[in-house]
Write an enzyme that holds these catalytic residues in place. Structure first.
Site, PDB file in Angstrom:
ATOM      1  N   GLU A  21       3.258  -5.660   8.620  1.00 13.77           N
ATOM      2  CA  GLU A  21       3.578  -4.264   8.342  1.00 13.77           C
ATOM      3  C   GLU A  21       4.675  -3.755   9.273  1.00 13.77           C
ATOM      4  OE1 GLU A  21       1.702   0.148   8.744  1.00 13.77           O
ATOM      5  OE2 GLU A  21       0.265  -1.450   8.290  1.00 13.77           O
ATOM      6  N   CYS A  58      -3.799   5.335   8.519  1.00 17.92           N
ATOM      7  CA  CYS A  58      -4.316   5.631   7.177  1.00 17.92           C
ATOM      8  C   CYS A  58      -5.724   6.208   7.235  1.00 17.92           C
ATOM      9  CB  CYS A  58      -4.239   4.394   6.294  1.00 17.92           C
ATOM     10  SG  CYS A  58      -5.704   3.383   6.236  1.00 17.92           S
ATOM     11  N   CYS A 100       0.845  -1.192   0.000  1.00 17.71           N
ATOM     12  CA  CYS A 100       0.000   0.000   0.000  1.00 17.71           C
ATOM     13  C   CYS A 100       0.885   1.248   0.000  1.00 17.71           C
ATOM     14  CB  CYS A 100      -0.893   0.003   1.243  1.00 17.71           C
ATOM     15  SG  CYS A 100      -1.832   1.537   1.428  1.00 17.71           S
ATOM     16  N   SER A 149      -5.855  -6.371  11.588  1.00 19.20           N
ATOM     17  CA  SER A 149      -5.697  -5.414  12.688  1.00 19.20           C
ATOM     18  C   SER A 149      -6.795  -4.360  12.677  1.00 19.20           C
ATOM     19  CB  SER A 149      -4.327  -4.742  12.587  1.00 19.20           C
ATOM     20  OG  SER A 149      -4.186  -3.734  13.551  1.00 19.20           O
ATOM     21  N   ASN A 150      -7.076  -3.782  11.510  1.00 18.22           N
ATOM     22  CA  ASN A 150      -8.063  -2.694  11.493  1.00 18.22           C
ATOM     23  C   ASN A 150      -9.465  -3.203  11.806  1.00 18.22           C
ATOM     24  OD1 ASN A 150      -9.880  -2.466   8.792  1.00 18.22           O
ATOM     25  ND2 ASN A 150      -7.942  -3.458   8.291  1.00 18.22           N
ATOM     26  N   HIS A 201       3.167  -8.328  13.392  1.00 19.78           N
ATOM     27  CA  HIS A 201       2.364  -7.930  12.230  1.00 19.78           C
ATOM     28  C   HIS A 201       3.303  -7.678  11.053  1.00 19.78           C
ATOM     29  CE1 HIS A 201      -0.326  -5.584   9.650  1.00 19.78           C
ATOM     30  NE2 HIS A 201      -1.336  -6.059  10.370  1.00 19.78           N
TER      31      HIS A 201
END
Length: 320
Positions: A132, A200, A102, A229-230, A130
């Protein structure tokens, strides 16, 4: 609430796919179209069970590491990003890489590299393990420390309290992140902020919509996978904002009828990696159980679109 109150569904907007997820999923689909199956994908392209299974059915092969990909094959890097070490390994195996990271995650990587060059201590707010976080930390491992929550702040040590900056995983709870940052700033008053917000836009927008809706809801159903996660954060936000109860589900069939007992208003939302077809399935499931009235709670308009990874734009590349 009296029994005469009409049962209704509040449908959060925005919900579901964000621009980064849309781009990543389309990248795998385009790679399959252009190169044929199999196309390898390192880790889950996005954290959604249905998306991964659908792409697997089309010929995508999901692996944990680049070392599992046959030499010279096509491999897609997931939306969560990868570390320089992973890129180096892929080059060593002569893999044809397609980078579906992303762009908002790439921005955090660039920030990490910049502050490392300037010799800052970088405090990365995020969740251990995670993908990311692993990718971002891999950009400057000697400069980055992971801070998972405000409870970790006491363990942080820095070389120079005047040269400290915080960055964050893009999919966190805004409120929890700022709580951690406040604790960090108490210890390090000169702590610098990221040049621009790391969490984000889509994560924030989905949380705002749920916060707006939750006080009216006996129950909030969040469509999303447990490793998203989100999506997990949306359950926490719903409960924190006053929902009577909240559950994370992948599919409508996971809804327990006992959750609906006594409820008159049910909120529905979905994480940023969830296709709308799964939300429609939940709304239809609820309609069959008397929750036929649907009201959309609209708190933001999203228009951002990201272009496909450059590796999948051969016509444009040839024109250069």
């Amino acid at each position: 609430m009296s029994g005469s109150v009409a049962k209704q569904v509040l449908l959060a907007k925005p919900r579901g796919y964000c621009a980064g997820v849309d781009r990543a999923v389309e990248a795998v689909e385009q790679a399959l179209d252009q190169y044929g199956a199999p196309v390898y994908v390192r880790k889950e392209i996005v954290h959604n069970k249905h998306v991964v299974e659908t792409l697997r059915d089309r010929g995508a092969i999901f692996v944990e590491e680049a070392s599992e990909v046959p030499e010279g094959a096509h491999v897609v890097f997931s939306a969560h990003g990868v570390s320089p070490a992973v890129r180096e390994e892929a080059r060593g195996r002569e893999l044809k890489t397609i980078d579906a990271t992303c762009p908002l995650v790439t921005k955090v990587h660039q920030e990490a590299k910049r502050f490392a060059r300037e010799d800052y201590d970088i405090l990365l707010v995020g969740h251990a393990g995670h993908e990311e976080v692993e990718g971002t930390a891999g950009e400057a491992p000697e400069h980055i420390q992971l801070v998972e929550s405000a409870a970790d702040v006491g363990k942080v040590t820095v070389r120079d309290p005047d040269k400290v900056v915080w960055l964050s995983q893009t999919t966190l709870s805004v409120d929890e992140t700022m709580e951690t940052v406040r604790a960090l700033r108490e210890r390090f008053p000169k702590l610098q902020n990221p040049p621009s917000d790391d969490i984000c836009y889509a994560t924030q927008n989905r949380q705002v919509a749920v916060k707006t809706m939750a006080p009216r809801c006996d129950l909030v159903l969040v469509v999303g996978s447990r490793n998203s996660s989100n999506s997990v954060r949306l359950v926490e936000v719903a409960l924190g904002a006053g929902a009577g109860a909240s559950y994370l589900i992948d599919y409508a069939k996971e809804i327990d009828d006992a959750w609906l007992s006594g409820a008159t208003t049910i909120g529905v939302t979905s994480g940023a990696s969830v296709p709308e077809v799964l939300v429609r399935g939940v709304v239809e499931h609820l309609a069959e159980r008397g929750f036929g009235s649907v009201e959309e709670v609209d708190t933001a308009e999203e228009t951002l679109v990201f272009s496909l990874p450059r590796e999948l734009r051969p016509a444009r590349a040839a024109a250069r």
